[in-house]
Design an enzyme around this catalytic site. Structure first.
Site, PDB file in Angstrom:
ATOM      1  CD  GLU A 735      -2.799  -1.316   0.265  1.00 41.50           C
ATOM      2  OE1 GLU A 735      -3.099  -0.291  -0.392  1.00 41.50           O
ATOM      3  OE2 GLU A 735      -3.253  -2.442   0.010  1.00 41.50           O
ATOM      4  CB  CYS A 769      -1.862   7.287   2.606  1.00 48.59           C
ATOM      5  SG  CYS A 769      -3.029   6.363   3.607  1.00 48.59           S
TER       6      CYS A 769
HETATM    7  P1  NAD Z   1       8.415   4.888   4.138  1.00 48.56           P
HETATM    8  O1  NAD Z   1       8.169   4.224   2.852  1.00 48.56           O
HETATM    9  O2  NAD Z   1       9.552   5.808   4.242  1.00 48.56           O
HETATM   10  O3  NAD Z   1       8.656   3.796   5.273  1.00 48.56           O
HETATM   11  C1  NAD Z   1       7.721   2.767   5.530  1.00 48.56           C
HETATM   12  C2  NAD Z   1       8.448   1.590   6.179  1.00 48.56           C
HETATM   13  O4  NAD Z   1       9.334   1.041   5.234  1.00 48.56           O
HETATM   14  C3  NAD Z   1       9.292   1.961   7.371  1.00 48.56           C
HETATM   15  O5  NAD Z   1       9.153   0.952   8.340  1.00 48.56           O
HETATM   16  C4  NAD Z   1      10.706   1.970   6.815  1.00 48.56           C
HETATM   17  O6  NAD Z   1      11.703   1.676   7.760  1.00 48.56           O
HETATM   18  C5  NAD Z   1      10.627   0.876   5.792  1.00 48.56           C
HETATM   19  N1  NAD Z   1      11.600   0.969   4.694  1.00 48.56           N
HETATM   20  C6  NAD Z   1      12.152   2.072   4.158  1.00 48.56           C
HETATM   21  N2  NAD Z   1      12.953   1.746   3.136  1.00 48.56           N
HETATM   22  C7  NAD Z   1      12.898   0.413   3.018  1.00 48.56           C
HETATM   23  C8  NAD Z   1      13.459  -0.517   2.104  1.00 48.56           C
HETATM   24  N3  NAD Z   1      14.270  -0.134   1.145  1.00 48.56           N
HETATM   25  N4  NAD Z   1      13.153  -1.812   2.246  1.00 48.56           N
HETATM   26  C9  NAD Z   1      12.330  -2.215   3.221  1.00 48.56           C
HETATM   27  N5  NAD Z   1      11.759  -1.392   4.101  1.00 48.56           N
HETATM   28  C10 NAD Z   1      12.041  -0.090   3.998  1.00 48.56           C
HETATM   29  O7  NAD Z   1       7.050   5.576   4.543  1.00 48.56           O
HETATM   30  P2  NAD Z   1       6.696   6.441   5.821  1.00 48.56           P
HETATM   31  O8  NAD Z   1       7.375   7.750   5.736  1.00 48.56           O
HETATM   32  O9  NAD Z   1       6.864   5.648   7.075  1.00 48.56           O
HETATM   33  O10 NAD Z   1       5.127   6.623   5.633  1.00 48.56           O
HETATM   34  C11 NAD Z   1       4.580   7.592   4.837  1.00 48.56           C
HETATM   35  C12 NAD Z   1       4.176   7.036   3.499  1.00 48.56           C
HETATM   36  O11 NAD Z   1       3.300   5.939   3.682  1.00 48.56           O
HETATM   37  C13 NAD Z   1       3.397   8.008   2.643  1.00 48.56           C
HETATM   38  O12 NAD Z   1       3.859   7.908   1.322  1.00 48.56           O
HETATM   39  C14 NAD Z   1       1.974   7.528   2.759  1.00 48.56           C
HETATM   40  O13 NAD Z   1       1.162   7.892   1.683  1.00 48.56           O
HETATM   41  C15 NAD Z   1       2.154   6.072   2.852  1.00 48.56           C
HETATM   42  N6  NAD Z   1       1.019   5.429   3.490  1.00 48.56           N
HETATM   43  C16 NAD Z   1       0.175   4.699   2.723  1.00 48.56           C
HETATM   44  C17 NAD Z   1      -0.938   4.102   3.293  1.00 48.56           C
HETATM   45  C18 NAD Z   1      -1.901   3.284   2.459  1.00 48.56           C
HETATM   46  O14 NAD Z   1      -2.742   2.605   3.039  1.00 48.56           O
HETATM   47  N7  NAD Z   1      -1.828   3.326   1.145  1.00 48.56           N
HETATM   48  C19 NAD Z   1      -1.185   4.268   4.640  1.00 48.56           C
HETATM   49  C20 NAD Z   1      -0.283   5.004   5.408  1.00 48.56           C
HETATM   50  C21 NAD Z   1       0.824   5.578   4.815  1.00 48.56           C
END
Ligand code: NAD
Length: 977
Positions: A735, A769
């Site tokens: 997501e 999001c």
């Molecule tokens: P992010 O992608 O930076 O991080 C999310 C998670 O991924 C964290 O736990 C992080 O440590 C991990 N991560 C980062 N790089 C990684 C990699 N290369 N491999 C594996 N794991 C990795 O996102 P964020 O800043 O925590 O959250 C905000 C984002 O999430 C926004 O873009 C928002 O739109 C999205 N979001 C989407 C939904 C949905 O349901 N579609 C819901 C909430 C948030």
């Protein structure tokens, strides 16, 4: 106990009054013009009634005859009623042969029967003719809802101007004893009804500023009323405002300067289950303070809405469900008020002759003189009833709405709906001509069983967790206390010294450490994966029921800890009170919902029943699941993905976001306390490298990720790369982000649009999001809506989230703060900045910014900013607005504000997003009710909190067995097939 000793006398009086009043029809039920006739028809046809009122409601926003014609067609095309006249009218309007003013004139004529035009002489003419009847009045000011400080100040000024203007006019009126005298002397001729919600930008009991600001504005009104010898009546609005309205009313009158004057009254609603308590408290308060107050007793005008709101939130329904129950309550309260006549000036607001006769008889029994109380009625609704009561010698006060006629229509609609509804006394008297005996009989109480049956809003099985109702003082106190306790606890924690620790800080004050967790090394991750692999078969073979029960137990524990969890979340990620609480509710919902869902999927099923063969279809867990979560819903999303993996029988490696590790630790504690085996779910705290390592591991079968598009795409690439020793293809639930648009149509209800856009765009500082970041306005509403939006945002306060005065808190960290600031810079070059608010310097705060004339293809309009930045884009027409909205790589949520059935239909089909919201906010999806997830680059998974979600964590298998043995078919099989 009966409320009057002589029921026969009540009936006698009611019958006499009825026979007098029934001789003439109120104008409401007289078909004089087209709209009058339509009201007449609508009484016999519910779908027409709804269409009609909706049409009249949208009318003031329609600028041209073609638009009026189009709406007429759209609204009435669905009505299976032979409205040939209407169809011709609609066509004529569309073709331009008939001009809009004809329809508008009709509506204005209709409105004038119920609303006095504030400007010009109309108001004074109406008041003078009322006094001749003789009837007193109270003036209600109608218009747009107040959404900003400047609108609130303007409203206060309008009240003050009206008080002064009417005081000057009333000086020339000859005195009239029937309406001007009471046992305690002369009563004010000028009486103004005030809605407290109109005196501040947002009337919210959670925000202590509401009370301060409203009290200050009310104080000026009371002061002016006292000076001019006028009266002020405070109206009661929806139940969410109830406690605060009472507090402000009493608080203001406790001020020294208002100990005696002005004459002040409060409206109370008999349909509220709390009403008896309110009346007895108010009477005692008035006696203690020796302060006379007026009480207008009404039945209540928000009945349907109160039921809908309560059901949507899962809160107890505050109103009686049964009309007779309300009528009975009205009679009990009438008596209580009259018995308090030493301090209470009772006013009975009703058109129901039975209720009024009851009050009159009760007054006589108690010994309240006829001028010691009064009757109030709505202007234009029940003239013959009014006349009859006046002739009976009572003091009658008419509740007169004043304002501009067309914008006042929404008031009109509410009143018309109320007074033409099935249970309305007027409708039953004049339209249905019910027998008088039925109309005037004593209200029967519903049998307890019936009441309970209609009241139950329980779903079988799963039920959403209700959010905390912060309009209740005890809840506000409890959360404030919990915040203090949680803060005391984490401030006592010692700094760790050995090993690698991750410190979690408060984004509103980065020097405040809210907790520390041990970081997992890559070696820890490998070890955890091996442990999980060893444990997998045991967890897989644990009966689904047992796994589900563990989740339900975890939900219970989370419920017990909900206050502390919400408090911890507020400090760790900077969410406001309601937002933090909502996240905990959503987490509880996921635990419960997926547990129930698993029970549905657990049983293998026979695909077809055949003799000699069994064909079984069943689901099995996939294996090891890596759960990689974001920080913005630090409990709900982590819990949702983890619960889904666990309940389906997978072993979980859980990695919370590095910004919110404490919420991850809380979840693990809860799962352990619920009895989950240690190796079924292991917590690995760390940053992106740790996440990446899990994704790459050949032993991981499933990755459930929620986060940014960049990381999501990277994970997909890595996960689908085959690795040495890997015997399976990984499954990814992914997501990602959003760039969500809200379209505001030319005919939208702007009061609603402004409030919902602000909530959707700036709730949790835009770090959702689902947040609205593009607002697409059609040309005709563009300037007006933008101006109101900017003003309303300007009225919001920014600061630490533990202080509920602040509507906006900090963003998550320095990186986010910098990134958002960069986008604001980009915006300055690409578009025109119409608002950029200052923010506190300490902590990671960003003031909200609004840009106009944004190019739909610009970076501002295309990239996810994840902060309080709003792009406003102008569209030529609805189709153009849809094209702009769809022109995005994201497709998560979207919203439409429109009152055109055809546009709403078009939006349903063509607005290509995972979650479309119509005439409401676009955030806050509720588990099971609004399964959530996006399309395009917003996501590839099936919706979270929906019926297909668990399937992604399972592998389906089919097993066919030949049960024939040398021609012998088990007999059961032969019978069944
Ligand atoms: P992010 O992608 O930076 O991080 C999310 C998670 O991924 C964290 O736990 C992080 O440590 C991990 N991560 C980062 N790089 C990684 C990699 N290369 N491999 C594996 N794991 C990795 O996102 P964020 O800043 O925590 O959250 C905000 C984002 O999430 C926004 O873009 C928002 O739109 C999205 N979001 C989407 C939904 C949905 O349901 N579609 C819901 C909430 C948030």
């Amino acid at each position: 106990m009966a409320n009057v000793s002589s029921e026969a006398e009540v009936q006698r009086l009611a019958r006499t009054l009825y026979h007098k009043a029934a001789k003439h029809k109120p104008s409401l039920f007289e078909a004089q013009d087209l709209l009058g006739r339509m009201i007449d028809w609508s009484l016999s046809d519910e779908s027409l009634r709804v269409a009609l009122f909706r049409f009249v409601d949208v009318l003031p926003s329609l600028a041209s005859s073609a638009e009026i014609g189009r709406h007429l067609e759209e609204y009435f095309a669905r009505v299976d009623h032979a409205l040939s006249g209407l169809a011709i009218l609609a066509q004529a309007l569309r073709a331009g042969t008939l001009v809009a003013p004809v329809v508008r004139r009709n509506v204005i004529k209709l409105a004038r029967r119920f609303i006095a035009e504030e400007s010009g002489d109309h108001l004074i003419t109406v008041l003078s003719s009322l006094r001749k009847e003789p009837a007193a009045f109270t003036l209600d000011v109608v218009g747009e809802a107040t959404v900003s400080e400047s609108e609130a100040a303007a409203m206060q000024q309008r009240y003050l101007d009206l008080l002064r203007r009417l005081a000057a006019v009333s000086a020339k009126w000859p005195a009239c004893s029937q309406i001007d005298d009471s046992p305690s002397g002369k009563i004010p001729q000028v009486n103004l009804s005030v809605k407290l919600s109109s005196l501040c930008a947002r009337f919210d009991s959670l925000d202590p500023n509401t009370e301060t600001v409203v009290r200050a504005r009310l104080r000026e009104l009371l002061r002016e009323a006292a000076r001019l010898d006028a009266a002020v009546t405070v109206d009661m609005e929806q139940y969410a405002f109830h406690d605060l309205t009472l507090t402000i009313f009493r608080g203001a009158l406790e001020e020294d300067e208002f100990r005696e004057r002005p004459f002040a009254a409060l409206a109370l609603q008999a349909y509220l289950k709390d009403a008896e308590k309110d009346v007895s408290e108010l009477v005692s308060w008035a006696r203690r303070r020796r302060r006379r107050v007026g009480v207008r007793l009404v039945k209540g005008a928000y009945w349907d809405s109160e039921i809908a709101w309560a059901k949507q939130k899962g809160w107890p329904i505050p109103v009686f469900l049964d009309k007779a129950e309300t009528d009975a309550s009205y009679e009990r309260l009438s008596r209580m008020l009259l018995e308090g006549h030493d301090v209470i000036d009772a006013a009975f607001g009703s058109h129901n002759l039975r209720s009024l006769a009851h009050a009159i008889v009760a007054a006589k029994e108690i010994g309240v003189p006829v001028n010691g109380y009064e009757v109030q009625m709505l202007y234009g609704m029940a003239e013959p009833v009014r006349q009859t009561i006046i002739e009976h010698g009572q003091r009658v006060r008419v509740y007169l709405p004043a304002g501009e006629l067309l914008p006042g229509i929404s008031y009109l609609i509410r009143r018309l709906m109320e007074n033409t509804s099935n249970t309305s006394f007027l409708r039953q008297t004049y339209a249905e001509k019910k027998a008088v005996d039925i109309l005037i009989r004593a209200p029967a109480r519903a049998k307890p069983a019936e009441q309970a049956a209609t009241e139950s809003s329980e779903l079988p099985g799963f039920r959403n967790e209700a959010p905390v109702d912060f309009s209740r003082e005890e809840n506000r106190a409890q959360f404030a206390e919990t915040l203090q306790r949680v803060r005391d606890e984490f401030s006592k924690q010692r700094r760790r010294i050995n090993g690698d620790w991750l410190e979690s800080f408060n984004p509103a004050d980065p020097s405040e450490i809210v907790g520390r967790v041990r970081l997992a090394t890559i070696a820890d991750a490998e070890q955890a994966i091996d442990k999980a692999a060893r444990f997998f078969s045991e967890w897989r073979d644990t009966p689904a029921l047992k796994r589900a029960e563990t989740l339900i137990k975890a939900a219970e524990i989370m419920r017990e800890r909900r206050w502390r969890l919400a408090a911890a979340e507020l400090f760790e990620v900077g969410k406001g009170w309601r937002e933090a609480d909502a996240d905990v509710c959503e987490a509880i919902d996921y635990l419960d919902y997926y547990a129930h869902e698993m029970l549905r999927l657990a049983e293998p099923r026979e695909t077809q029943q055949l003799p000699g063969e069994t064909n079984t279809y069943l689901y099995e867990p996939r294996g090891l699941a890596a759960i990689i979560a974001p920080w913005n819903f630090p409990l709900a999303i982590l819990t949702g993905m983890t619960a889904a993996a666990l309940v389906t029988g997978n072993c979980v490696l859980m990695k919370p976001a590095e910004q919110s590790p404490i919420m991850g630790s809380h979840l693990l504690d809860i799962l352990r306390a619920a009895g989950l085996p240690d190796d079924a779910c292991q917590l690995l705290q760390g940053s992106s490298e740790l996440g990446a390592r899990l994704v790459r591991s050949a032993k991981i079968h499933l990755i459930a990720f929620t986060g940014s598009r960049e990381v999501g795409l990277e994970i997909l690439r890595e996960a689908y790369t085959h690795r040495e020793g890997q015997q399976h293809v990984k499954r990814v639930v992914c997501e990602m982000g959003g760039k969500n648009a809200v379209i505001v149509d030319n005919d939208a209800d702007l009061d609603e649009a402004v409030v919902h856009i602000i909530d959707s765009a700036l709730g949790y500082q835009g770090q959702k999001c689902s947040a609205a970041s593009r607002v697409i306005l059609l040309e005709e509403v563009h300037e007006r809506l933008l101006a109101r939006l900017v003003d309303a945002v300007r009225s919001l306060k920014i600061g630490r989230p533990e202080d509920p005065r602040n509507a906006l808190g900090p963003v998550i960290d320095a990186v986010a703060q910098r990134r958002i600031a960069e986008y604001i810079q980009i915006g300055r070059k690409e578009a025109k900045c119409v608002l950029e608010m200052a923010a506190p310097k300490e902590g990671f705060f960003v003031g909200p910014a609004i840009f106009r004339d944004v190019d739909p293809r610009s970076r501002l309009a295309q990239e996810e900013i994840f902060g309080p930045v709003l792009s406003v884009i102008k569209a030529r027409d609805f189709a153009h607005a849809l094209a702009i909205a769809n022109d995005s790589q994201f497709a998560l949520t979207g919203g439409i504000f429109s009152r055109s059935p055809a546009h709403i239909e078009q939006g349903r089909k063509e607005f290509h997003v995972g979650n479309l919201y119509i005439n409401r906010g676009i955030t806050g999806a509720v588990v099971e009710r609004q399964p959530f997830g996006g399309l395009k680059l917003s996501g590839i998974g099936s919706k979270a909190g929906g019926p297909d979600y668990l399937l992604q964590f399972l592998e389906p298998r089919t097993i066919s067995e030949n049960t024939l043995r040398h021609g012998f078919v088990p007999p059961e099989r032969l019978k069944n097939s």
